[in-house]
Design a protein around this motif. Structure first.
Motif, PDB file in Angstrom:
ATOM      1  N   VAL A   1       0.841  -1.207   0.000  1.00  0.00           N
ATOM      2  CA  VAL A   1       0.000   0.000   0.000  1.00  0.00           C
ATOM      3  C   VAL A   1       0.873   1.254   0.000  1.00  0.00           C
ATOM      4  O   VAL A   1       0.661   2.173  -0.799  1.00  0.00           O
TER       5      VAL A   1
ATOM      6  N   LYS B   1       2.694   2.611  -3.131  1.00  0.00           N
ATOM      7  CA  LYS B   1       1.864   3.303  -4.136  1.00  0.00           C
ATOM      8  C   LYS B   1       1.506   4.723  -3.709  1.00  0.00           C
ATOM      9  O   LYS B   1       0.831   5.442  -4.427  1.00  0.00           O
TER      10      LYS B   1
ATOM     11  N   CYS C   1      -3.807   3.853  -2.696  1.00  0.00           N
ATOM     12  CA  CYS C   1      -4.719   2.819  -3.194  1.00  0.00           C
ATOM     13  C   CYS C   1      -6.055   2.964  -2.478  1.00  0.00           C
ATOM     14  O   CYS C   1      -6.088   3.229  -1.278  1.00  0.00           O
TER      15      CYS C   1
ATOM     16  N   LEU D   1      -8.476   1.304  -0.750  1.00  0.00           N
ATOM     17  CA  LEU D   1      -8.600  -0.017  -0.134  1.00  0.00           C
ATOM     18  C   LEU D   1     -10.030  -0.524  -0.020  1.00  0.00           C
ATOM     19  O   LEU D   1     -10.244  -1.735  -0.170  1.00  0.00           O
TER      20      LEU D   1
ATOM     21  N   ILE E   1     -10.601  -1.985  -3.453  1.00  0.00           N
ATOM     22  CA  ILE E   1      -9.737  -3.160  -3.652  1.00  0.00           C
ATOM     23  C   ILE E   1     -10.247  -4.333  -2.823  1.00  0.00           C
ATOM     24  O   ILE E   1     -10.288  -5.473  -3.299  1.00  0.00           O
TER      25      ILE E   1
ATOM     26  N   ILE F   1      -3.711  -4.640  -5.419  1.00  0.00           N
ATOM     27  CA  ILE F   1      -2.978  -3.413  -5.057  1.00  0.00           C
ATOM     28  C   ILE F   1      -1.924  -3.099  -6.116  1.00  0.00           C
ATOM     29  O   ILE F   1      -1.745  -1.947  -6.507  1.00  0.00           O
ATOM     30  N   ASN F   2      -1.231  -4.135  -6.572  1.00  0.00           N
ATOM     31  CA  ASN F   2      -0.122  -3.935  -7.505  1.00  0.00           C
ATOM     32  C   ASN F   2      -0.543  -3.869  -8.965  1.00  0.00           C
ATOM     33  O   ASN F   2       0.312  -3.651  -9.835  1.00  0.00           O
TER      34      ASN F   2
ATOM     35  N   ALA G   1      -5.059  -0.321 -10.561  1.00  0.00           N
ATOM     36  CA  ALA G   1      -5.616  -0.350  -9.203  1.00  0.00           C
ATOM     37  C   ALA G   1      -6.298   0.983  -8.900  1.00  0.00           C
ATOM     38  O   ALA G   1      -5.755   2.049  -9.209  1.00  0.00           O
TER      39      ALA G   1
ATOM     40  N   LYS H   1      -7.434   4.307  -7.146  1.00  0.00           N
ATOM     41  CA  LYS H   1      -6.736   5.230  -6.236  1.00  0.00           C
ATOM     42  C   LYS H   1      -7.757   6.170  -5.608  1.00  0.00           C
ATOM     43  O   LYS H   1      -8.837   6.398  -6.150  1.00  0.00           O
TER      44      LYS H   1
END
Length: 192
Positions: free
Chosen positions: A74, A77, A101, A103, A106, A144-145, A149, A151
């Motif tokens: 996390v 990023k 990110c 979350l 995600i 996440i990667n 992803a 934001k």
């Protein structure tokens, strides 16, 4: 005489360089930049040195290897922009725009992706809980990667206090939430 002049010139240049670096460290926005840059690089022991309270420094200790992997993913990023700085004596506020990110999105994607597999294995007597945990972690890390992803951008007021010749950040939930991509929203939802 020529040697003395060269030594004085070298000494004065060295003094100017040292003073310019000292001046940079004595500004609130420099402390915020230093903190966020070290967090982004996952150098949490260096980041802790920018915190004012010993309790805030414990935020950078891991409970497990899995937690370490997620936190590092996390924070790698993380991006930021300093918007403004205001000083009032021994306190300061730096307004920053933090990109991280998202979350909650995600997590929702991870749950949606894994739900069929998890439901299918729920009734399996031979299910391996460790393997399931690894699968969830890997799916979360992949999300996440991923280059696309989601934001989130959060503006946050970062409070600082002056300590001798440096500025230290007073950690708070708003800053932590901005840096962790609204992680508090997930925990709030789960705690309801």
């Amino acid at each position: 005489m020529k040697k003395l002049f060269k030594k004085l010139l070298a000494l004065s240049l060295l003094s100017m360089v040292i003073l310019s670096f000292t001046g940079c460290g004595a500004k609130p926005d420099a402390a915020v930049k230093g903190f966020l840059d070290t967090v982004k690089k996952q150098d949490f022991s260096a980041a802790a040195k920018y915190m004012s309270n010993e309790n805030d420094k414990s935020e950078f200790e891991y409970d497990s290897k899995e937690q370490e992997q997620m936190i590092k993913a996390v924070f790698s990023k993380l991006d930021y922009e300093i918007i403004s700085t205001s000083k009032n004596g021994n306190t300061a506020t730096v307004k920053a725009k933090i990109t991280s990110c998202d979350l909650p999105k995600i997590s929702a994607k991870t749950i949606a992706d894994l739900l069929p597999t998890m439901l299918a294995s729920a009734f399996d007597e031979k299910k391996d809980e460790k393997k399931q945990e690894e699968m969830i972690l890997q799916s979360f890390l992949n999300s996440i990667n991923a280059p696309d992803a989601p934001k989130t951008v959060t503006e946050v007021d970062i409070k600082l206090v002056k300590d001798k010749n440096s500025w230290l950040i007073e950690g708070n939930d708003d800053l932590l939430n901005a840096m962790t991509g609204n992680f508090a929203k997930i925990t709030d939802t789960l705690n309801k």
